[in-house]
Write a protein that holds these residues in place. Sequence first.
Motif, PDB file in Angstrom:
ATOM      1  N   ARG A 164       0.814  -1.220   0.000  1.00 21.17           N
ATOM      2  CA  ARG A 164       0.000   0.000   0.000  1.00 21.17           C
ATOM      3  C   ARG A 164       0.847   1.270   0.000  1.00 21.17           C
ATOM      4  NH1 ARG A 164      -4.248  -1.872   4.777  1.00 21.17           N
ATOM      5  NH2 ARG A 164      -5.702  -3.006   3.422  1.00 21.17           N
ATOM      6  N   VAL A 165       1.811   1.320   0.880  1.00 24.28           N
ATOM      7  CA  VAL A 165       2.554   2.568   1.097  1.00 24.28           C
ATOM      8  C   VAL A 165       4.058   2.294   1.056  1.00 24.28           C
ATOM      9  CG1 VAL A 165       2.986   4.452   2.711  1.00 24.28           C
ATOM     10  CG2 VAL A 165       0.695   3.486   2.532  1.00 24.28           C
ATOM     11  N   ALA A 251      -0.268   1.296  -5.154  1.00 23.52           N
ATOM     12  CA  ALA A 251       0.479   1.734  -3.976  1.00 23.52           C
ATOM     13  C   ALA A 251       0.832   3.217  -4.120  1.00 23.52           C
ATOM     14  CB  ALA A 251       1.747   0.892  -3.799  1.00 23.52           C
ATOM     15  N   GLY A 274       2.281  -3.138   3.730  1.00 25.16           N
ATOM     16  CA  GLY A 274       1.250  -3.822   2.985  1.00 25.16           C
ATOM     17  C   GLY A 274       0.063  -4.117   3.881  1.00 25.16           C
TER      18      GLY A 274
ATOM     19  N   PHE B 231      -7.337   2.963   1.658  1.00 28.91           N
ATOM     20  CA  PHE B 231      -6.773   1.670   1.283  1.00 28.91           C
ATOM     21  C   PHE B 231      -7.684   0.508   1.669  1.00 28.91           C
ATOM     22  CE2 PHE B 231      -2.572   3.823   0.941  1.00 28.91           C
ATOM     23  CZ  PHE B 231      -2.237   3.357  -0.312  1.00 28.91           C
ATOM     24  N   ASP B 240      -4.913   7.168   4.682  1.00 28.72           N
ATOM     25  CA  ASP B 240      -3.507   7.494   4.411  1.00 28.72           C
ATOM     26  C   ASP B 240      -3.443   8.853   3.731  1.00 28.72           C
ATOM     27  OD1 ASP B 240      -0.629   6.131   4.283  1.00 28.72           O
ATOM     28  OD2 ASP B 240      -0.910   7.278   2.432  1.00 28.72           O
ATOM     29  N   GLN B 242      -0.707  11.697   2.127  1.00 33.37           N
ATOM     30  CA  GLN B 242       0.631  12.108   1.714  1.00 33.37           C
ATOM     31  C   GLN B 242       0.514  13.522   1.171  1.00 33.37           C
ATOM     32  OE1 GLN B 242       1.768   8.934  -0.979  1.00 33.37           O
ATOM     33  NE2 GLN B 242       2.384   7.664   0.748  1.00 33.37           N
ATOM     34  N   TRP B 256       3.242  13.077   6.128  1.00 33.50           N
ATOM     35  CA  TRP B 256       2.638  11.766   5.924  1.00 33.50           C
ATOM     36  C   TRP B 256       1.878  11.397   7.189  1.00 33.50           C
ATOM     37  CZ3 TRP B 256       5.170   6.643   7.421  1.00 33.50           C
ATOM     38  CH2 TRP B 256       4.359   5.565   7.056  1.00 33.50           C
ATOM     39  N   VAL B 260      -2.695   2.959   8.415  1.00 34.58           N
ATOM     40  CA  VAL B 260      -2.560   1.605   7.857  1.00 34.58           C
ATOM     41  C   VAL B 260      -1.083   1.223   7.673  1.00 34.58           C
ATOM     42  CG1 VAL B 260      -4.805   1.678   6.720  1.00 34.58           C
ATOM     43  CG2 VAL B 260      -2.792   2.515   5.495  1.00 34.58           C
ATOM     44  N   PRO B 262       1.502  -0.897   9.359  1.00 34.32           N
ATOM     45  CA  PRO B 262       1.759  -1.895  10.410  1.00 34.32           C
ATOM     46  C   PRO B 262       3.099  -1.720  11.109  1.00 34.32           C
ATOM     47  CG  PRO B 262       0.819  -2.963   8.481  1.00 34.32           C
ATOM     48  CD  PRO B 262       1.111  -1.534   8.093  1.00 34.32           C
TER      49      PRO B 262
END
Lengths: 384, 384, 384, 384
Positions: A164-165, A251, A274, B231, B240, B242, B256, B260, B262
């Motif tokens: 994702r990022v 992404a 992810g 996402f 998210d 940016q 940022w 999401v 992790p």
Amino acid sequence: MSEQITDRRIRLGMVGGGEGAFIGGVHRIAARLDDRYQLVAGALSSDPERARRSGAALGLDPARSYSDFVEMARAEAARPDGIQAVSIVTPNHLHAPVATAFLQAGIHVICDKPITRTLAEAEALAEQVAQSGALFVLTHTYTGYAMIRQARAMVAAGALGPIRVVQVEYPQDWLTEPVSEDGTKQALWRVDPERAGAAGALGDIGTHAMNLASFVTGLEAREICAELTRFVPGRQVDDDVQMMIRYDGGAKGMLWASQVAPGNENALKLRVYGAQGGLEWAHTAPDTLRHTPFGEPPRLLSRGGPGLAPEVAALGRVPAGHPEGFLEAFATLYSDAADAILAHASGAPASEGSLPGVADGVQGMRFVEAALRSSDAGGIWCAL
Amino acid sequence: MSEQITDRRIRLGMVGGGEGAFIGGVHRIAARLDDRYQLVAGALSSDPERARRSGAALGLDPARSYSDFVEMARAEAARPDGIQAVSIVTPNHLHAPVATAFLQAGIHVICDKPITRTLAEAEALAEQVAQSGALFVLTHTYTGYAMIRQARAMVAAGALGPIRVVQVEYPQDWLTEPVSEDGTKQALWRVDPERAGAAGALGDIGTHAMNLASFVTGLEAREICAELTRFVPGRQVDDDVQMMIRYDGGAKGMLWASQVAPGNENALKLRVYGAQGGLEWAHTAPDTLRHTPFGEPPRLLSRGGPGLAPEVAALGRVPAGHPEGFLEAFATLYSDAADAILAHASGAPASEGSLPGVADGVQGMRFVEAALRSSDAGGIWCAL
Amino acid sequence: MSEQITDRRIRLGMVGGGEGAFIGGVHRIAARLDDRYQLVAGALSSDPERARRSGAALGLDPARSYSDFVEMARAEAARPDGIQAVSIVTPNHLHAPVATAFLQAGIHVICDKPITRTLAEAEALAEQVAQSGALFVLTHTYTGYAMIRQARAMVAAGALGPIRVVQVEYPQDWLTEPVSEDGTKQALWRVDPERAGAAGALGDIGTHAMNLASFVTGLEAREICAELTRFVPGRQVDDDVQMMIRYDGGAKGMLWASQVAPGNENALKLRVYGAQGGLEWAHTAPDTLRHTPFGEPPRLLSRGGPGLAPEVAALGRVPAGHPEGFLEAFATLYSDAADAILAHASGAPASEGSLPGVADGVQGMRFVEAALRSSDAGGIWCAL
Amino acid sequence: MSEQITDRRIRLGMVGGGEGAFIGGVHRIAARLDDRYQLVAGALSSDPERARRSGAALGLDPARSYSDFVEMARAEAARPDGIQAVSIVTPNHLHAPVATAFLQAGIHVICDKPITRTLAEAEALAEQVAQSGALFVLTHTYTGYAMIRQARAMVAAGALGPIRVVQVEYPQDWLTEPVSEDGTKQALWRVDPERAGAAGALGDIGTHAMNLASFVTGLEAREICAELTRFVPGRQVDDDVQMMIRYDGGAKGMLWASQVAPGNENALKLRVYGAQGGLEWAHTAPDTLRHTPFGEPPRLLSRGGPGLAPEVAALGRVPAGHPEGFLEAFATLYSDAADAILAHASGAPASEGSLPGVADGVQGMRFVEAALRSSDAGGIWCAL
């Protein structure tokens, strides 16, 4: 020198890297570290006297110490014991012509980055590579770190789920102030558009950051929106790069590269997230990789430690806990290139394997040109 | 209750924060920690039975445990021992009406953030504040950390020279997966546009990040280019954020904010670079601040340690090396607010000092709306 | 004061902790933080005028602001709304007499450490506790940290296998230079054998380190070999403690406590290694715990994060990633003590649960006396 | 091979380090890295066939691939192009006889540590060194780290004032469980007293720790009190070492070396505290050094960064921020040795400069024997 050695070690030449240069010496250590190469020829400078002195200092046979790379390519190709590969460590504007000369002579190329000054040059070079059948390795050093290989293996294996990022940054501080007239040789050419290209930090370190993000995630940037700044008065190229990136597959990412961030020596950092987990790697501690499976405690993977992919566990020269660094990562690229060269010599089709090659170079120049285009237009999204 | 206590401690009310709520309890600890407040009234829930139970659990006089905040404002304003200030800890959509009710009753307001759901609401509230003559404190908690105060003091004193680059980030991971129907009360309203506003991570944590960058640097964002993403499938608000930012005066920045990512619990981080040095602060180690004067070794400043500005050295409840954290930062806001309330009570003009106030709230909503506008338009630069 | 509050909050008194004192204020914050106590009486100083002023500053009823702790114990025991517990925050030499006075009055005691100046005093006090039937809590603050509780739970559950090595250290630097005549009140008494006991760093912080090691591992020191040093010229008590420890069951350990280690603010650190894994905790990052199951990547546990024991997951006032620190750990001791006091009030037998109690205090004094004995004899192994 | 190369590079031989060995390969990389040596002869194994195969794999002239080190010393000394130096990388019990053979042949020795199995052997070897006039370098690798050199320079310059406390530790975890029969070659001999000496962890890593402490502080241990433990059932040598140390001049120290500390890969760490400041260095981040002048914020020195001693600033092959590690530190020892050998060849008196030499080896064996004596006697203080 015994036959065995001749058979075992790759005969290497070098263009650039004479007295006072920096990166040539780094390539030489990298080539030497795992004992897979033997430096036997060079055009270490275009100045004949300087070339001669530099060759002598390295113990080159004077007959194989050239000042003209075209002559070197021709002469070495004609020798039965001629070089099998050449390392190109000149300023950026010479990468394309030097590489072309050696490729046309059927000699493998190991080239410092960025590949060229322009996308057009890079694309032309890619054709040369295709026609030559020789190998072309682009030394994106950071891809040689064991834990970067581990990160790539984990993403490829789906350990993070869909990505994702992607956050990548490469701050330095060495151009915080203007480079004085008595600055080092390399600093001067790096801020000179004629020799380094229109991109400053963008080409010098931004391309490394972009390449690293793609190397690990397997994703290519599709569109970017860039903000290039020249903070130091009088500077002709960008010294700070900020960017948002849309990757293939959805992404999203950011990229920051700066040469005016005091306190950052060479602080490349990559973070990938992810749907099922994240990975974090920092150049300040390159032997470790933080893995955070969502919903579980973060785990610290280390070079040589438990839990690595088999091909990564096989990397590394000293046991876990004995730090390896930049030179070892560089040496891994050279060792991998030696494997690829030997495989090619025994008849396998030319393949750089996971090493960055000419396609990565072309993609890098697409990235640079898109970033310049985006920034020049006031910060709009541009396709690569 | 002795007279002395009445004189010394601020009589505080609270709206929201009943059973099952999270942030109300945090405000109460913050108010209690330095013993500057006494909670004496509340409309802890709009459900009368729940309000009653919640008030009883906190030891409130049942006569001062309300379910209707309008009635509470009226009743408390009428009592000789009525509350001097109210803490608003409701979901976002109630901030404006509750604040208005108490301001109109001449009662000081301490409000959780974001200030409102929309810029229009925030501007209207700013007028109410101006008309009321009462204080309005917006609890941007991170501004209460001692080392954030130190960073602000150093930038203001010119220790970094002119600011060039401002990097701020706020990654979390708690919304990596969809919030289930049996999710916690607060998770649900935070992803519901009706109650939290059109912004998700943007409003919840992006505003904190933006505020922190401005608080420390003294710079306001002039234009932003934002990429908001949802996402998690089915999510109605961004998870998210940016962003690139052009600040007044030419500094450039990135922001940022993610829910999401992790492995990131609440990893707010700010880095500021100027022509003469840099500062780095991370929420994971809030008692330290890294200062890197260009050309000198980095220095690690710490709360309670040597080298601090006098007003920062005076902060802190325990000696250097005894970690203070989030609750202490929050308590510092409350203690500063108590000082401001007492100063106002003794006739000084209303001033929140360095505390975030209604202007910061309005600026925050300008930021949110500009980001939504930018992202909705496909990622274009928008003025605030 | 409403009935509800009276029922819910523990009525607390305090001896010591008046103007200019340090640790008293810390105890008050800790007692207040979770709203489980109400400070209603005190003998904050033995100087009547100072006691009166200090009590007034804290809002105490003047009738319950004493200067004589014996009178306080008597008077409070006689009141229907008398204190249920007393916090003792005097210099060390008063701990025993004050505790005795309140225990004899049937009032629970929460006492700062070290428990007494001598082992004999501690043993006598233990008898008083036994006779009184009241609770005695010794505030070894570090046992209140969530991740210390987690470490203890993991060791008890056998996660590390049999314990082999226990490394604990507690370096500080604040006594690196002589304390000047105009030193702070607390610094002076801490280096005065009359008031602090014969042990300097040994009693002040060495006891904390020893207690922490035992609290987490469940092991008691059986024999120690100690080297106490007075590095600062003219100092009358040790300012550096080095020690080897043989634990029950065969584990071996080292302990270092120093007040002359520049750059260490309050850097308590514990590392425990067993046959199947290790744990590392450092006060500089108290919300995390490093767990290294042998043969697997290290894992970073965090307060509020995944993988915790249920009773530890329940601790913590703010979510993961919002740092909690020293005051919160202290408050956890007070909250646990409140639970124990309420349980006792409802008829349960007196039990401090996992809180450090008088037995820990006696063990601590055994440790101190054995260390003094060992060091005085030139560094021989001495049984505790 | 050109004359120039012959003149420039040291002709090197190696004893030990054949197939399957570990440390020999590390020495070869170290010798090669800076291009100061050329490996031209070896007795890589005492098994002739294995020696032959190993030599061939390294490209040695078969005529110079020996299986008998005595013959090798004799033959090489007789050749006009014979080796100038030999690297000894055998198991410990062969260090003394091999070194003696080459010293008697006038060949310089670079020897892995520990120098010998016993103090008597070491003292005899020291006499051999003295008589031979040849150089003897003991590869205490950690002394090659740039930041360790910086620490030594700072202590010598008085930056810390008189040294008070020296804390050194070297935990590993690789012997946490018994070494199985199919264990690696090196693991087996390291736990076999016949080949490794009576000391296990003590000799293997404890000597490194002790040497590092002395190298940096310039202080020698005067007395030690040691606790050696064999935690793993059936193990014949210590796997954990705890020790208190009294240094010349009054400094006090602790030393911990363990091979049973799960989660520690090779975590050597040194901390030195003086009356005016402290220094901390950890092998996990070898390119940095924390300096804490008392009363000022800690400073982070880095290899290549500002604030270094001139001789340290000159070290390092890549710029600040490009990590160097274990192999580079090792290579620095080899490069320094090359300088010493060349100086000796041009007539200067034999001097290892700051390199560890035979005196350090003797002192190391004194340390080992004192520790064994202390521990065997139940943990009493023993003079070295």
